[in-house]
Design a protein around this motif. Sequence first.
Motif, PDB file in Angstrom:
ATOM      1  N   LEU A  29     -10.624  12.791   0.255  1.00  0.00           N
ATOM      2  CA  LEU A  29     -11.415  11.685  -0.281  1.00  0.00           C
ATOM      3  C   LEU A  29     -11.754  11.912  -1.749  1.00  0.00           C
ATOM      4  O   LEU A  29     -11.749  10.972  -2.549  1.00  0.00           O
ATOM      5  CB  LEU A  29     -12.696  11.496   0.536  1.00  0.00           C
ATOM      6  N   ALA A  45      -8.826  10.781  -3.543  1.00  0.00           N
ATOM      7  CA  ALA A  45      -8.731   9.319  -3.563  1.00  0.00           C
ATOM      8  C   ALA A  45      -9.623   8.723  -4.638  1.00  0.00           C
ATOM      9  O   ALA A  45      -9.294   7.687  -5.235  1.00  0.00           O
ATOM     10  CB  ALA A  45      -9.097   8.745  -2.199  1.00  0.00           C
ATOM     11  N   TYR A  46     -10.744   9.380  -4.933  1.00  0.00           N
ATOM     12  CA  TYR A  46     -11.673   8.864  -5.932  1.00  0.00           C
ATOM     13  C   TYR A  46     -11.265   9.177  -7.359  1.00  0.00           C
ATOM     14  O   TYR A  46     -12.012   8.881  -8.293  1.00  0.00           O
ATOM     15  CB  TYR A  46     -13.092   9.354  -5.652  1.00  0.00           C
ATOM     16  N   LEU A  68      -9.814   4.002  -5.170  1.00  0.00           N
ATOM     17  CA  LEU A  68     -10.796   3.820  -4.103  1.00  0.00           C
ATOM     18  C   LEU A  68     -12.081   3.189  -4.603  1.00  0.00           C
ATOM     19  O   LEU A  68     -12.778   2.534  -3.863  1.00  0.00           O
ATOM     20  CB  LEU A  68     -11.089   5.156  -3.406  1.00  0.00           C
ATOM     21  N   ARG A  90      -2.160   9.304  -3.069  1.00  0.00           N
ATOM     22  CA  ARG A  90      -3.526   8.831  -3.246  1.00  0.00           C
ATOM     23  C   ARG A  90      -3.689   7.395  -2.756  1.00  0.00           C
ATOM     24  O   ARG A  90      -4.702   7.055  -2.128  1.00  0.00           O
ATOM     25  CB  ARG A  90      -3.921   8.932  -4.712  1.00  0.00           C
ATOM     26  N   ILE A 140      -3.923   7.450   1.057  1.00  0.00           N
ATOM     27  CA  ILE A 140      -5.226   7.968   1.494  1.00  0.00           C
ATOM     28  C   ILE A 140      -6.310   6.916   1.272  1.00  0.00           C
ATOM     29  O   ILE A 140      -7.188   6.717   2.121  1.00  0.00           O
ATOM     30  CB  ILE A 140      -5.566   9.262   0.740  1.00  0.00           C
ATOM     31  N   THR A 141      -6.249   6.231   0.148  1.00  0.00           N
ATOM     32  CA  THR A 141      -7.224   5.188  -0.167  1.00  0.00           C
ATOM     33  C   THR A 141      -7.228   4.093   0.885  1.00  0.00           C
ATOM     34  O   THR A 141      -8.285   3.704   1.410  1.00  0.00           O
ATOM     35  CB  THR A 141      -6.917   4.575  -1.544  1.00  0.00           C
ATOM     36  N   ASP A 196       1.301   3.860   5.821  1.00  0.00           N
ATOM     37  CA  ASP A 196       0.459   4.839   5.130  1.00  0.00           C
ATOM     38  C   ASP A 196       0.391   6.145   5.908  1.00  0.00           C
ATOM     39  O   ASP A 196       0.383   7.237   5.315  1.00  0.00           O
ATOM     40  CB  ASP A 196      -0.944   4.274   4.917  1.00  0.00           C
ATOM     41  N   ALA A 208      -5.980  15.256   4.613  1.00  0.00           N
ATOM     42  CA  ALA A 208      -6.079  13.848   5.003  1.00  0.00           C
ATOM     43  C   ALA A 208      -5.693  13.659   6.471  1.00  0.00           C
ATOM     44  O   ALA A 208      -6.309  12.838   7.180  1.00  0.00           O
ATOM     45  CB  ALA A 208      -5.188  12.991   4.110  1.00  0.00           C
TER      46      ALA A 208
END
Length: 221
Positions: free
Chosen positions: A32, A35-36, A40, A85, A88-89, A105, A147
């Motif tokens: 996460l 992802a940020y 995201l 990414r 994961i988002t 995904d 993930a």
Amino acid sequence: MRVTSRVDAHTGQWFESSDGVKWWFDSGSLALDFAYTGGLGAADGRIDEPWEFLHSTADLDDWLAGRLPASPSSDRDIADAHALRGAITRLALSRSRDLPLAGTDIDLVNLYGATPDVPPRLDGGSRQAGRTEPRAAQALSTIARDAIALFDTSASGRIRACDGDGCSLIYLDTSRGGTRRWCSMQRCGNRHKVRAHRERHARTATGPGQAETVTRGSNAT
């Protein structure tokens, strides 16, 4: 003597909101956090505003340096980082909203997770086994494997969006009782406490009778 884990990285990173306030956001997950770095959501919690931390291979190297140190990344690595990414988002958004996860995904995360990752290492030996530093591709594989564990059905109820007004930041609730409500106590948690304090103070200051008079007066105008 200690074992350096495959994922021996802390989670969390500093964000800066649109009003210039810096605050610490711990998503509870390496995947996460990754992802940020873009896609995201913006640092102020608006997931509809695109942003990007990984513009170049140097940006990717800098982000990995404090978590999964690796040899310098290539153009292929930054392209793979953006693809992983994105998957994961989308999975995180779906899981936080109790929606089905897209098979495409899942396949993409599984694909990156199936490649060699950063192996564990027992410190204290006199010989170097393999490369002195993992490749960036191995670091991405490690993120993908994190993930895979994150989106396992056993953790589905722990992936949540912040309860703060206007905030949609997503995190993994790792608290023992599963009671985490805020992206950060420094930010939305503190805002909630301040708002609740003001409401209690207002009720105490006015009292039931005065509050009713104020309400009637407001309605009259």
